[in-house]
Structures are given as structure tokens and as C-alpha cells.
Motif scaffolding. Structure first.
Motif, mmCIF file in Angstrom:
data_model
loop_
_atom_site.group_PDB
_atom_site.id
_atom_site.type_symbol
_atom_site.label_atom_id
_atom_site.label_comp_id
_atom_site.label_asym_id
_atom_site.label_seq_id
_atom_site.Cartn_x
_atom_site.Cartn_y
_atom_site.Cartn_z
ATOM 1 N N ARG A 147 0.833 -1.202 0.000
ATOM 2 C CA ARG A 147 0.000 0.000 0.000
ATOM 3 C C ARG A 147 0.868 1.252 0.000
ATOM 4 N NH1 ARG A 147 -3.680 0.123 4.645
ATOM 5 N NH2 ARG A 147 -2.503 -1.600 5.563
ATOM 6 N N ILE A 148 1.976 1.180 0.740
ATOM 7 C CA ILE A 148 2.879 2.333 0.749
ATOM 8 C C ILE A 148 3.481 2.533 -0.640
ATOM 9 C CG2 ILE A 148 5.058 3.211 1.663
ATOM 10 C CD1 ILE A 148 4.282 1.885 4.319
ATOM 11 N N LEU A 149 3.867 1.416 -1.272
ATOM 12 C CA LEU A 149 4.417 1.515 -2.630
ATOM 13 C C LEU A 149 3.396 2.133 -3.575
ATOM 14 C CD1 LEU A 149 6.234 -1.909 -3.073
ATOM 15 C CD2 LEU A 149 7.284 0.340 -3.126
ATOM 16 N N ALA A 150 2.145 1.690 -3.446
ATOM 17 C CA ALA A 150 1.101 2.212 -4.327
ATOM 18 C C ALA A 150 0.930 3.710 -4.120
ATOM 19 C CB ALA A 150 -0.211 1.485 -4.061
ATOM 20 N N LYS A 151 0.967 4.103 -2.843
ATOM 21 C CA LYS A 151 0.838 5.516 -2.502
ATOM 22 C C LYS A 151 1.993 6.317 -3.116
ATOM 23 C CE LYS A 151 -2.112 7.544 -1.195
ATOM 24 N NZ LYS A 151 -3.345 7.249 -1.821
ATOM 25 N N GLY A 152 3.187 5.739 -3.012
ATOM 26 C CA GLY A 152 4.361 6.407 -3.570
ATOM 27 C C GLY A 152 4.232 6.597 -5.070
ATOM 28 N N LEU A 153 3.766 5.552 -5.743
ATOM 29 C CA LEU A 153 3.581 5.642 -7.191
ATOM 30 C C LEU A 153 2.570 6.732 -7.529
ATOM 31 C CD1 LEU A 153 3.482 1.879 -8.209
ATOM 32 C CD2 LEU A 153 5.169 3.557 -8.892
ATOM 33 N N GLU A 154 1.515 6.776 -6.734
ATOM 34 C CA GLU A 154 0.459 7.755 -6.971
ATOM 35 C C GLU A 154 1.005 9.182 -6.832
ATOM 36 O OE1 GLU A 154 -2.789 6.343 -4.766
ATOM 37 O OE2 GLU A 154 -4.192 7.827 -5.569
ATOM 38 N N LEU A 155 1.780 9.387 -5.773
ATOM 39 C CA LEU A 155 2.317 10.730 -5.549
ATOM 40 C C LEU A 155 3.326 11.108 -6.617
ATOM 41 C CD1 LEU A 155 2.829 11.307 -1.736
ATOM 42 C CD2 LEU A 155 1.081 12.190 -3.241
ATOM 43 N N ARG A 156 4.110 10.131 -7.063
ATOM 44 C CA ARG A 156 5.081 10.411 -8.133
ATOM 45 C C ARG A 156 4.352 10.843 -9.396
ATOM 46 N NH1 ARG A 156 9.731 11.800 -6.321
ATOM 47 N NH2 ARG A 156 10.433 10.429 -4.678
ATOM 48 N N THR A 157 3.245 10.172 -9.681
ATOM 49 C CA THR A 157 2.473 10.536 -10.869
ATOM 50 C C THR A 157 1.884 11.930 -10.707
ATOM 51 O OG1 THR A 157 1.832 8.219 -10.810
ATOM 52 C CG2 THR A 157 0.857 9.569 -12.514
ATOM 53 N N LEU A 158 1.423 12.230 -9.494
ATOM 54 C CA LEU A 158 0.890 13.568 -9.237
ATOM 55 C C LEU A 158 1.968 14.628 -9.422
ATOM 56 C CD1 LEU A 158 -1.373 13.259 -6.095
ATOM 57 C CD2 LEU A 158 -2.011 14.153 -8.318
ATOM 58 N N ARG A 159 3.154 14.311 -8.891
ATOM 59 C CA ARG A 159 4.234 15.288 -8.979
ATOM 60 C C ARG A 159 4.581 15.564 -10.444
ATOM 61 N NH1 ARG A 159 10.429 15.145 -7.622
ATOM 62 N NH2 ARG A 159 10.742 17.381 -7.454
ATOM 63 N N GLN A 160 4.430 14.526 -11.270
ATOM 64 C CA GLN A 160 4.690 14.688 -12.698
ATOM 65 C C GLN A 160 3.792 15.791 -13.276
ATOM 66 O OE1 GLN A 160 7.074 12.855 -13.964
ATOM 67 N NE2 GLN A 160 6.827 12.845 -16.184
ATOM 68 N N SER A 161 2.551 15.851 -12.792
ATOM 69 C CA SER A 161 1.634 16.897 -13.253
ATOM 70 C C SER A 161 2.155 18.277 -12.899
ATOM 71 C CB SER A 161 0.257 16.742 -12.614
ATOM 72 O OG SER A 161 -0.348 15.570 -13.033
ATOM 73 N N PHE A 162 2.680 18.395 -11.678
ATOM 74 C CA PHE A 162 3.194 19.689 -11.249
ATOM 75 C C PHE A 162 4.358 20.123 -12.141
ATOM 76 C CE2 PHE A 162 0.717 18.509 -7.723
ATOM 77 C CZ PHE A 162 0.438 19.652 -7.000
ATOM 78 N N LEU A 163 5.249 19.166 -12.421
ATOM 79 C CA LEU A 163 6.422 19.499 -13.222
ATOM 80 C C LEU A 163 6.022 19.792 -14.667
ATOM 81 C CD1 LEU A 163 8.812 16.842 -11.683
ATOM 82 C CD2 LEU A 163 8.685 19.269 -11.161
#
Lengths: 166, 152
Positions: B11-27
Motif C-alpha cells: 500500500r505504501i508503494l502504491a501511494k508512492g507511485l500515486e504521488l510520483r504521478t501527481l508530482r509529474q503533473s506539477f512538473l
């Protein structure tokens, strides 16, 4: 489907830069046009105005992503600050606000020119080829950067899809 | 049952992946607006946001089960704990704007440095790749177990 937001944002960047390229091409092609299509004076230099546009769906997606990690009872923490981020809509695509015309002119003394005025001056558009060329380089660099974002995001998504493979 | 199958690491890994994808939007937003006047570059504070989410996840788990949370045993008072992950000790996390110093450096009051954003983008996708790799290995381990039960 916020996984695709980066691609959506970068696409907005690509199209904005294309519009910019169009304006630059038009300026360069008409650098010496002494008449515009409507007959009112010389060609006017085109300038593209860019504006950061909101992606309303992103706010909700961001809230969902943050919320899905939490159980209902553990709702302390990010509360007020999160709603502030959403209200402000931080993630933005880019949009073309408009194409402005620069009415400044460059006067050249050419009495024999058919478009010369009574004093013998020809009104040319104020197009500086050098600044248009640098603008063009900036637009094409920007285009490349947006393209790189799309490729990068595509690779990320492909890696995720790989997880489904046996 | 799935809670057992997919433990908190997944679940932590999934959360990390999700946040990385979100951060991609910011960048991506920063790159798209690299030439928009008055645009302020944004970023997601991954570390703080992640610590928050993980902390919340742990607290929620602790509330649901009577089981004591899994912790490293400390046999010496000088041993380091894992407090950093409870989220309480870190800031609230979220969106970070460009520092005041580099805001408005350009003629157009846009502080976005394309090079810096591209670098962050690359780092973000490498981190994402790392998480995906770990996730793939965990799924592979589960698959191994399932296949071995099918054989016996």
C-alpha cells in the motif's frame, strides 16, 4: 484519471508553442510587406500572449489521491491547507490568450516605391528578423521540452502497465 | 483477505507511485508555462506529503486492529527509531512554490528554469521506475507462492 494529466498539460504547451511558431513564421514572411490584406497600412507584427490556464478536474483528482490513503477516522492533518491548494488550482496548462498586433512601423525613405507616402517614406512593419529568430529558437526549445515531458510520462505509465504482465 | 495479501508495504508503494504521478503533473505544468508571464513554478513536497500519508495509514491501521504495530525492537536507548514515518514530526507537506529569491528573475516575472524542471522530471521518473521495480518484485513473489500452491 490523473495519470494522464501531465500529458494533457504538456499537450497544451505543444499547441501554444505551435501557435507561437505560426505567428513567428507570419512575421518573418511579412517582414517587408507594405500592405496588409485589409489595405490599411503595412502588415502588423503578431505577438502571442500566453496565459496559465486551470485544469479544474485536477483539484478533485488531487483530493481523491490524498484521501484514498486515509481512513475516515484519521481525517486530521492536511484539512484546511488542502482545501486552499484546491481552491487555488495550482496545476496549470497553458493557453493562448490572444494574438496581439503591434502597430509600430519602420519608416524607410524610398520615394520611388509605389507605397511611399507624400513625403517619400515607405511604412514597413517593425519586424526585427533577429528577435524573431531568437523567439523561434525559444519556441522550438519549449516545444521539445513539452515533448520530453510527454515521452517521460508515457514511459512511466508503460512501466506501470508492465506490472500487469505475467 | 486482500489486506493480508497486500500488506502495508504494497500500500505504501502504491501511494508512492500515486504521488510520483501527481508530482509529474506539477512538473509538466511548470514546463508548459515556462514562458507564461508571471507564472510561479510549483512542486509537490514528496517527502513531507508521503510521510503524512504513511503516518495516517499507520494510525488508521492501529485504530482498526488490536494488533500492536510492527516496530523495530530497541535493545539499546541509543538505537534509532522509525519516528520519521509517523508524519507528526514532519511538516504538513504539499505544494511548494519557488523560493522568494528566485521568483521574478526573468523580465517576464517568471522564475521557471527549464533545465531545473527537466532535471526534476527525470529524477521523478527514475524514482517512479524504482518503485515500479519493487512493486513488480513483490507481485512476482506473490505469484511464486500462488504457483507453488497450485503445483502441490
Amino acid at each position: 484519471m490523473y495519470d494522464l494529466f501531465p500529458i494533457e498539460i504538456a499537450s497544451s504547451g505543444l499547441s501554444a508553442q505551435r501557435v507561437r511558431m505560426g505567428a513567428i513564421a507570419s512575421n518573418l514572411a511579412n517582414a517587408n510587406s507594405t500592405r496588409s490584406a485589409d489595405g490599411a497600412g503595412p502588415y502588423r507584427r503578431r505577438m502571442v500572449r500566453l496565459q496559465a490556464g486551470t485544469l479544474p478536474a485536477f483539484g478533485q483528482a488531487f483530493a481523491d489521491a490524498l484521501a484514498s490513503g486515509r481512513a475516515a477516522e484519521a481525517s486530521s492533518g492536511l484539512g484546511g491547507e488542502r482545501s486552499r491548494w484546491l481552491a487555488e488550482g495550482h496545476v496549470r496548462g497553458v493557453q493562448v490568450l490572444g494574438i496581439e498586433q503591434d502597430s509600430s512601423e519602420r519608416l524607410v525613405y524610398e520615394p520611388q516605391h509605389p507605397d511611399a507616402d507624400a513625403k517619400g517614406y515607405v511604412h514597413y512593419p517593425d519586424v526585427s528578423v533577429i528577435s524573431e529568430m531568437t523567439d523561434m529558437m525559444m519556441a522550438s526549445r519549449s516545444y521539445e521540452a513539452n515533448l520530453a515531458v510527454i515521452k517521460n510520462t508515457r514511459d512511466m505509465l508503460n512501466q506501470m502497465l508492465e506490472l500487469l504482465k505475467a | 483477505m486482500f489486506d493480508r495479501l497486500f500488506d502495508s508495504t504494497s500500500r505504501i508503494l502504491a501511494k508512492g507511485l500515486e504521488l510520483r504521478t501527481l508530482r509529474q503533473s506539477f512538473l509538466a505544468s511548470n514546463v508548459a508555462n515556462a514562458e507564461t508571464p508571471n507564472y510561479r513554478p510549483v512542486d509537490l513536497d514528496f517527502r513531507a506529503t508521503m510521510a503524512n500519508l504513511v503516518g495516517e495509514m499507520h494510525r488508521a491501521d492501529a485504530a482498526q486492529t488490536t494488533q500492536a504495530p510492527l516496530e523495530l525492537a530497541r535493545t539499546d536507548s541509543r538505537h534509532l527509531g522509525a519516528e520519521a514515518l509517523d508524519g507528526a514530526t514532519l511538516s504538513q507537506g504539499g505544494i511548494v512554490f519557488a523560493a522568494g529569491d528566485d521568483y521574478g528573475t526573468g523580465n517576464d516575472s517568471n522564475a521557471t528554469s527549464l533545465e531545473e524542471q527537466m532535471g526534476r522530471l527525470q529524477m521523478n521518473s527514475i524514482q517512479h521506475a524504482a518503485l515500479t521495480r519493487i512493486m513488480a518484485q513483490r507481485l512476482g513473489a506473490l505469484r511464486n507462492i500462488l504457483e507453488s500452491t497450485a503445483r502441490s
